[in-house]
Design a protein around this motif. Structure first.
Motif, PDB file in Angstrom:
ATOM      1  N   LEU A 113       3.021  -4.618  -2.358  1.00 19.93           N
ATOM      2  CA  LEU A 113       1.772  -4.561  -1.609  1.00 19.93           C
ATOM      3  C   LEU A 113       0.940  -3.344  -2.010  1.00 19.93           C
ATOM      4  CD1 LEU A 113       0.009  -5.843   0.523  1.00 19.93           C
ATOM      5  CD2 LEU A 113       1.286  -4.585   2.281  1.00 19.93           C
ATOM      6  N   THR A 114       1.592  -2.202  -2.193  1.00 20.02           N
ATOM      7  CA  THR A 114       0.863  -0.996  -2.588  1.00 20.02           C
ATOM      8  C   THR A 114       0.061  -1.240  -3.855  1.00 20.02           C
ATOM      9  OG1 THR A 114       2.629   0.370  -1.672  1.00 20.02           O
ATOM     10  CG2 THR A 114       1.085   1.454  -3.160  1.00 20.02           C
ATOM     11  N   LEU A 146      -6.384   4.679  -4.842  1.00 14.15           N
ATOM     12  CA  LEU A 146      -4.937   4.886  -4.775  1.00 14.15           C
ATOM     13  C   LEU A 146      -4.453   5.036  -3.340  1.00 14.15           C
ATOM     14  CD1 LEU A 146      -4.434   7.328  -7.802  1.00 14.15           C
ATOM     15  CD2 LEU A 146      -3.942   4.882  -7.710  1.00 14.15           C
ATOM     16  N   GLN A 147      -5.145   5.870  -2.553  1.00 22.39           N
ATOM     17  CA  GLN A 147      -4.644   6.133  -1.204  1.00 22.39           C
ATOM     18  C   GLN A 147      -4.873   4.945  -0.262  1.00 22.39           C
ATOM     19  OE1 GLN A 147      -6.624   9.624   0.277  1.00 22.39           O
ATOM     20  NE2 GLN A 147      -8.443   8.532   0.972  1.00 22.39           N
ATOM     21  N   THR A 148      -5.875   4.121  -0.525  1.00 24.44           N
ATOM     22  CA  THR A 148      -6.091   2.950   0.327  1.00 24.44           C
ATOM     23  C   THR A 148      -4.949   1.954   0.160  1.00 24.44           C
ATOM     24  OG1 THR A 148      -8.486   3.222   0.237  1.00 24.44           O
ATOM     25  CG2 THR A 148      -7.668   1.059   0.866  1.00 24.44           C
ATOM     26  N   GLY A 149      -4.492   1.755  -1.077  1.00 26.45           N
ATOM     27  CA  GLY A 149      -3.337   0.879  -1.297  1.00 26.45           C
ATOM     28  C   GLY A 149      -2.102   1.392  -0.597  1.00 26.45           C
ATOM     29  N   HIS A 150      -1.880   2.693  -0.687  1.00 24.90           N
ATOM     30  CA  HIS A 150      -0.723   3.314  -0.038  1.00 24.90           C
ATOM     31  C   HIS A 150      -0.840   3.214   1.478  1.00 24.90           C
ATOM     32  CE1 HIS A 150       1.425   6.787   1.751  1.00 24.90           C
ATOM     33  NE2 HIS A 150       2.337   6.506   0.840  1.00 24.90           N
ATOM     34  N   ALA A 151      -2.029   3.496   2.016  1.00 22.00           N
ATOM     35  CA  ALA A 151      -2.215   3.496   3.465  1.00 22.00           C
ATOM     36  C   ALA A 151      -2.088   2.093   4.050  1.00 22.00           C
ATOM     37  CB  ALA A 151      -3.582   4.090   3.811  1.00 22.00           C
ATOM     38  N   LEU A 152      -2.623   1.093   3.367  1.00 21.83           N
ATOM     39  CA  LEU A 152      -2.507  -0.279   3.874  1.00 21.83           C
ATOM     40  C   LEU A 152      -1.048  -0.706   3.920  1.00 21.83           C
ATOM     41  CD1 LEU A 152      -4.857  -3.228   3.205  1.00 21.83           C
ATOM     42  CD2 LEU A 152      -2.407  -3.591   3.011  1.00 21.83           C
ATOM     43  N   ARG A 153      -0.316  -0.392   2.862  1.00 21.66           N
ATOM     44  CA  ARG A 153       1.117  -0.740   2.852  1.00 21.66           C
ATOM     45  C   ARG A 153       1.862  -0.006   3.970  1.00 21.66           C
ATOM     46  NH1 ARG A 153       4.879   3.377   1.230  1.00 21.66           N
ATOM     47  NH2 ARG A 153       4.092   3.467  -0.887  1.00 21.66           N
TER      48      ARG A 153
END
Length: 615
Positions: A113-114, A146-153
């Motif tokens: 997901l990330t 980068l941080q949006t992918g991490h935060a959503l996951r």
């Protein structure tokens, strides 16, 4: 076993390039809907693990009662099946459920997901207009992706690992307490309501403060990357102290934002500690009182107290999880503002593929001003005939480079139109338009890849032979074998550094020219193409450019008039208008702006003798 879970989610599964939604809920649904099956399975498996753990606590109470009232001689005979059932739950069901949930979360969801979110957002952002990138820090944009992918996951994992697990645990605890004595429900319900109030009133401010922290973090990244990207200028002007202050100002803001956030977190911790203490005291006291009145058994006390201690232990972790959930939602909301912007330049819904035959370029009454009050280009009309070589000259700010940017459709016109072989470039795909135009710019930035990759960027399907021939034609073959990067890669395999910093300006320009030679597009744009070259190399390159221009429509921009004086026609621009046209000799005889610019410059290279003879 690892491979089984890893295969469940491929982050690079093909998908259409779509603008991510601008609303938070829709943004999450956009990325989670395709994997709803995997999410439901993960929730189900996690629920089984939670229920199995609660069942063990229930069995503990039963076991205490059996040991209290039963006989050792008949214990196994009376409870063998119950012991076997709980052994199955403890030894088989719960471990399998826990390990399966860990596999689904850690091997499928977290990496998949990330990087799925990052990949899709990157693909969308990469196709943004030139103005989008010019108006922001590259490092800041990258940080948002980068941080949006991490935060959503993390938000999804927080829901599965925290909120969902707590919900199952609370329901199980209430069911068990209701079966023991309804009065035990009262302190638990009061605690649940108080816990919900903490989340409702104290967590949202954490989300807002987290969004502020995320923004300052992105700004900090952007400023640091900006300093590193322009390290040569920093060194040249001995401005390391200024850069210290430039970055330090954001470090101060970041520190203040982080402290502001931590104050709220500590406040929640204090309130939760008081609530947990009250719950343990009330449930323990009530259990003992009910036992003393013979309302519940000894085993019931064991169940209630152990469950409450487990619940209070979990509550701190759950609150941190919920806090992290809101923090991550805030980070996602902050990222949406950057990522989900609409394209400033979009293909027409029925965009065709540009087909270039003759290569005529026609500007018809175009107007463009970058959003300023006064136009950079005003009602300009110009026709470049098929195969014609036209030079664009004028003072700085006259609109020369803007004209080229509009031809490449980096920006949309405010009025007028640009035609290539009679086809309006606004009605063809941007990809097909730029595929038919080759350009060499003054400020050549190479990709931080090998020399081979940079040249083949002009035509990736070209073979090794064609690539090396292009390097020869660009006078680059002489220096390429001598190159070696810090990892020991040599020649065409050597990497050039970020933006090509490991090469000299002249070397970068020759690699860029080789790339254009390999592309072999029918329309050629030269924007100060030889400005970074010394006189000897420029003389050699001019000969190759002359061969390259054969049979192509050429638009060349140059401040050094000597480099374009021999072209078919020179177009003189001033303040967004065409003020003079003609060949070199005609413009000198006219005695206008071109003649004045020429007088200020010394003689030069390609075509000057011919220009003087003609005059």
């Amino acid at each position: 076993m690892y491979a089984f879970f890893e295969r469940l989610f491929n982050p690079l599964t093909p998908a259409a390039i779509e603008r991510p939604p601008t609303m938070t809920r829709a943004f999450f649904i956009h990325f989670l809907a395709p994997i709803k099956g995997l999410l439901l399975i993960t929730l189900a498996v996690s629920a089984v693990a939670a229920v199995a753990e609660i069942a063990l606590y229930a069995f503990l109470g039963k076991l205490v009662d059996w040991l209290t009232v039963g006989s050792p001689e008949t214990f196994l005979r009376e409870h063998a099946w119950a012991l076997a059932g709980m052994a199955f739950v403890a030894v088989v069901l719960r471990p399998i459920a826990v390990l399966a949930s860990r596999g689904l979360i850690n091997l499928s969801l977290i990496p998949g997901l990330t990087n799925r979110v990052r990949w899709l957002n990157h693909r969308y952002v990469l196709r943004q207009s030139l103005s989008y990138f010019n108006n922001d820090f590259a490092g800041r944009i990258a940080q948002k992706v980068l941080q949006t992918g991490h935060a959503l996951r993390e938000a999804v994992v927080n829901v599965i690992d925290g909120v969902w697990f707590l919900l199952i645990y609370l329901v199980g605890t209430l069911v068990l307490f209701a079966g023991i004595d309804w009065r035990l429900l009262l302190p638990v319900l009061a605690w649940v309501l108080s816990y919900a109030a903490v989340i409702y009133f104290m967590v949202p401010p954490v989300r807002r403060k987290s969004a502020t922290l995320s923004e300052t973090n992105s700004a900090l990244t952007g400023r640091i990357v900006d300093s590193y990207t322009n390290i040569q200028s920093v060194k040249l002007f001995a401005d390391t102290e200024r850069e210290d202050s430039f970055v330090g100002e954001v470090v101060g803001r970041h520190t203040a934002a982080l402290r502001h956030l931590m104050r709220s977190v500590i406040g929640m911790t204090v309130v939760l500690t008081l609530l947990n203490t009250a719950l343990i005291v009330l449930v323990s006291g009530l259990s003992i009182a009910l036992w003393m009145s013979s309302s519940i058994s000894t085993g019931a006390i064991a169940i209630s107290i152990s469950l409450i201690i487990r619940l209070t232990q979990m509550s701190g972790w759950i609150l941190r999880t919920v806090t992290n959930l809101f923090e991550n939602i805030g980070t996602v909301q902050n990222g949406i503002e950057t990522i989900s912007q609409p394209y400033a330049v979009q293909d027409h819904p029925a965009a065709r593929t540009l087909s270039v035959g003759a290569g005529e370029v026609r500007f018809e009454g175009i107007r463009f001003h970058y959003g300023k009050a006064e136009g950079v280009i005003e009602e300009l009309s110009l026709t470049v005939k098929p195969g014609e070589k036209v030079g664009i000259v004028g003072r700085s700010g006259a609109g020369k480079s803007t004209l080229v940017n509009l031809l490449l459709r980096f920006y949309d016109l405010e009025s007028g139109r640009i035609l290539i072989d009679g086809q309006d470039i606004a009605e063809v795909s941007q990809h097909s338009l730029r595929a038919q135009i080759a350009m060499v710019t003054q400020d050549t930035a190479l990709l931080h890849r090998s020399i081979r990759d940079n040249i083949l960027y002009g035509r990736p399907e070209a073979g090794e032979t064609a690539m090396r021939e292009a390097a020869e034609m660009a006078e680059a073959a002489a220096f390429i074998p001598e190159l070696e990067d810090f990892q020991g890669r040599q020649g065409f395999d050597a990497h050039v550094g970020e933006r090509g910093v490991k090469l000299s300006g002249g070397q970068r320009q020759r690699i860029a020219i080789a790339r254009v030679i390999l592309k072999d597009a029918p329309i050629l744009v030269l924007d100060e193409a030889t400005s970074a070259l010394d006189s000897e190399v420029e003389a050699a390159i001019q000969g190759q450019l002359k061969n390259l221009m054969t049979g192509k429509t050429v638009i060349a921009i140059a401040h050094r008039l000597s480099t374009i004086a021999a072209l078919d026609r020179l177009v003189v621009m001033d303040k967004g208008h065409i003020v003079e046209q003609g060949n070199h000799a005609e413009l000198l005889r006219l005695g206008g702006l071109y003649a004045r610019l020429w007088e200020r410059q010394s003689g030069g290279f390609l075509g000057i003798d011919e220009g003087r003879k003609a005059s």
